[in-house]
Scaffold this motif. Sequence first.
Motif, mmCIF file in Angstrom:
data_model
loop_
_atom_site.group_PDB
_atom_site.id
_atom_site.type_symbol
_atom_site.label_atom_id
_atom_site.label_comp_id
_atom_site.label_asym_id
_atom_site.label_seq_id
_atom_site.Cartn_x
_atom_site.Cartn_y
_atom_site.Cartn_z
ATOM 1 N N SER A 38 0.823 -1.428 0.332
ATOM 2 C CA SER A 38 0.207 0.045 0.090
ATOM 3 C C SER A 38 0.983 1.065 -0.289
ATOM 4 N N ILE A 39 0.919 2.283 -1.327
ATOM 5 C CA ILE A 39 1.362 3.530 -0.818
ATOM 6 C C ILE A 39 -0.163 4.455 -0.291
ATOM 7 N N PHE A 40 0.697 5.555 0.328
ATOM 8 C CA PHE A 40 -0.123 6.380 0.624
ATOM 9 C C PHE A 40 1.334 7.913 0.226
ATOM 10 N N VAL A 47 -3.087 5.454 -2.190
ATOM 11 C CA VAL A 47 -2.633 6.160 -3.844
ATOM 12 C C VAL A 47 -3.234 4.841 -4.608
ATOM 13 N N TYR A 48 -2.375 3.785 -3.626
ATOM 14 C CA TYR A 48 -2.189 2.545 -4.949
ATOM 15 C C TYR A 48 -2.198 1.382 -4.393
ATOM 16 N N THR A 49 -2.944 0.067 -3.938
ATOM 17 C CA THR A 49 -2.705 -1.066 -3.408
ATOM 18 C C THR A 49 -3.014 -2.285 -4.444
ATOM 19 N N PHE A 74 4.418 7.282 1.279
ATOM 20 C CA PHE A 74 5.117 6.354 2.301
ATOM 21 C C PHE A 74 4.042 4.843 1.816
ATOM 22 N N TYR A 75 5.052 3.433 2.331
ATOM 23 C CA TYR A 75 4.108 2.782 1.547
ATOM 24 C C TYR A 75 4.475 1.913 3.149
#
Length: 93
Positions: A38-40, A47-49, A74-75
């Motif tokens: 996951s990216i935040f 924003v991505y998972t 952050f990931y």
Amino acid sequence: ISKQNTTAINVSQTYPNPASGLTYFDVTMKQNATVSLSIFSNIGQQVYTVSENLSTGKHTAAVDASTFAPGLYFYTITSGNSVASGKMVVAGK
């Protein structure tokens, strides 16, 4: 990278970092397991998972950072009770 209880996985820092196109995560699995990435954004918006079943060994995940706005992200990579997290920068185009 901040690592907590990473007995099942080892994760490298993203490269290249900063990124403007594809950025890569190397994940080494000590056993077969489901892994989630996951990216935040810097304001906490996811924003991505992605989630995949990975076998024992080294794997490289690619993420197209060109779709993200420039800035700090952050990931978190999780597998069972194992967690790895870190920061990545997306550069302007």
